[in-house]
Design an enzyme around this catalytic site. Structure first.
Site, PDB file in Angstrom:
ATOM      1  N   GLU A 160       0.756  -1.096   0.351  1.00  0.00           N
ATOM      2  CA  GLU A 160      -0.120  -0.154  -0.133  1.00  0.00           C
ATOM      3  C   GLU A 160       1.129   1.371  -0.267  1.00  0.00           C
ATOM      4  OE1 GLU A 160      -3.129  -1.890   2.642  1.00  0.00           O
ATOM      5  OE2 GLU A 160      -2.240  -1.236   3.321  1.00  0.00           O
ATOM      6  N   ASN A 198      -6.127  -3.778   5.978  1.00  0.00           N
ATOM      7  CA  ASN A 198      -6.266  -4.261   7.524  1.00  0.00           C
ATOM      8  C   ASN A 198      -7.902  -3.242   7.598  1.00  0.00           C
ATOM      9  OD1 ASN A 198      -4.169  -5.144   8.226  1.00  0.00           O
ATOM     10  ND2 ASN A 198      -3.428  -3.379   8.550  1.00  0.00           N
TER      11      ASN A 198
END
Length: 510
Positions: A160, A198
């Site tokens: 990311e 997440n």
């Protein structure tokens, strides 16, 4: 402000601060990609030990024929340890992989700025902290971004790239280029709690825990359904034991608080007592499961009852698996009745409804009624749901019938959406809200979840496979029954269901 991308191996000098598991993986990734990599750790022995571990891993790859010995020699020349932070002064990019503590990270970045050039890109591998808060310690926050890898870094081929509020777009472009140059998928994410992976992964844990809270099913039953029935690599409780409940509980609480106590991310009250008791999972020998010599002790499963010598069954004509259920009845030498009043067992397949409500809606006797989930593939695992008053004889007969061809059966309590429907709808709903808020592009969202979480499909693609209207029906059914705002549907789903278009359809340009 980003770095020019020179051609050729070793084009950039990359610094890595922190020689733990993540730092080692980052060193290996970029050294293998042809960059010069310098690693520093505050603990004097950690850097050399970390680099030795990297070389040991690469030596095993050479032994397996997956890396040329000459390539390893080149990597040994490019990768080195530093004895002081000042040795990173000439780096083009520095990636921090130290303890997940905001004060430590802010202090480190302030020290780095006093050492490196104004053109050096500073990246943090934080998994849960706000990047803008880390960058606020810097004179030039525009050169700071998040670069979040997943463990093990060389094998988890996604990272990311997190753009903080002040991050210069060229920094994002630079980090994306070096990640993709190393063979990983780079997904660009805005600086929101949990970033993308997440954040998107909350639904599996929180809804799994909620199902157990409600006594619908046990942890192992939830795992069985999601793993065997839907194709997850591991169920939520297996995963919690693997990552450690002490770690996962902090992440769950952190994301919930950072999202201003958003009900979709509400942690479970089941977790704090287990953390207090030290039931963390594999590393403590007991979590949701027990472990002996590192191996999970399988819990006892319900035994399959004997099939009655005489059995009459009614199947809802609208059941999606009507033909398969009728075949089971024939092969078991049971009688299929055309009227529910003539049958001993009534089988229904509701979506977004519990067994009790389905029985009332269809005018059935709840004591004779059993529901079967139509979402999970009928040939892989069957979930059988009871009404509040289903008779034990009916339960056992239905269980025996559904298991008569050898397919495993999970028996659960009454619940709107069974197990699979609830979890998938929650995952899709959270992903839809990520897309609605433009935290990431739809394509990046789908790719990151498939690679980073190992789901069989991207969440919005999964929603399309089931159908946006059905996902909406499940969420609305939960809302009506529980009144809990955690189930309120994202506008992204509601609008696309109303229009009959794919959940992957982006917003029209303005």
């Amino acid at each position: 402000m980003g770095l020019p991308q020179a051609e050729g191996k070793g084009a950039l000098h990359i610094g890595v601060v922190g020689a733990g598991t993540m730092g080692r993986g980052i060193v290996q990734l970029f050294a293998q990609a042809g960059h010069a990599v310098s690693c520093f750790d505050e603990k004097p022995d950690a850097g050399p030990q970390g680099l030795a571990a990297v070389f040991s891993t690469l030596e095993s790859l050479v032994a397996k024929g997956r890396l040329a010995s000459g390539a390893l020699d080149d990597i040994r020349r490019r990768a080195k340890c530093c004895t002081s932070l000042g040795d990173l002064a000439e780096c083009d990019v520095i990636i921090e992989a130290v303890v997940e503590d905001i004060a430590v990270k802010r202090g480190l970045f302030a020290r780095l700025e006093a050492i490196v050039s104004d053109k050096c890109v500073l990246a943090t591998n934080t998994s849960s902290l706000i990047v803008a808060e880390i960058a606020s310690a810097c004179r030039h926050p525009e050169r700071v971004a998040g670069l979040h890898f997943f463990n093990p870094v060389p094998l988890m081929k996604v990272a990311e790239v997190i753009a903080a509020v002040r991050t210069d777009p060229s920094i994002v472009a630079t980090l994306r280029a070096i990640v993709e140059g190393a063979g990983h998928k780079a997904v660009v994410v805005s600086d929101q709690p949990g970033f993308l992976v997440n954040h998107a992964g909350r639904g599996l844990y929180t809804e799994g825990l909620r199902i157990v809270e409600e006594q619908v099913a046990s942890p192992s039953e939830v795992d069985d359904v999601l793993r065997d029935g839907l194709g997850f690599r591991m169920g939520p409780f297996e995963l919690l034991d693997l990552t450690g409940l002490d770690v996962s509980s902090r992440v769950m609480t952190s994301i919930y608080e950072q999202f201003q106590q958003e009900p979709r991310f509400r942690p479970s009250s089941l977790v704090p007592p287990r953390v207090a008791a030290g039931l963390y999972g594999r590393k403590t020998g007991e979590g949701w499961y027990r472990y002996e010599n590192g191996q999970r002790v399988e819990p006892a499963r319900k035994s399959i009852p004997s099939l009655p010598s005489r059995l009459s069954v009614w199947i809802d004509p609208d059941a999606p698996d009507f033909d398969a259920l009728a075949a089971l009845v024939r092969n078991a030498a049971a009688k299929q009745r055309s009227h529910a009043s003539e049958a001993e067992v009534c089988l229904v397949q509701p979506v977004g409804e519990d067994a009790t409500s389905a029985a009332i809606r269809l005018g059935l006797e709840p004591a004779k009624c059993v529901a079967i989930d139509p979402i999970t593939p009928f040939a892989r695992r069957r979930t059988m749901m009871l009404t509040v008053t289903t008779a034990s004889a009916v339960r056992d007969a239905a269980h025996a019938l559904l298991a008569s061809d050898g397919v495993p059966v999970t028996v659960i309590g009454d619940s709107v959406g069974f197990i699979a429907q609830r979890v998938i709808a929650t995952i899709v709903n959270i992903a839809a809200n990520i897309a609605q808020r433009a935290i990431a592009e739809v394509e990046d969202l789908e790719a990151a979840v498939r690679v980073g979480l190992g789901y069989p499909f991207g969440p919005l693609h999964w929603g399309d496979r089931i159908g946006a209207a059905k996902i909406l029906q499940i969420l609305n059914g939960q809302m009506r029954t529980t009144g809990d705002p955690r189930y309120r549907p994202s506008p992204w789903i509601a609008r696309r269901a109303a229009l009959g278009v794919s959940l992957l359809t982006p917003e029209a340009s303005r």
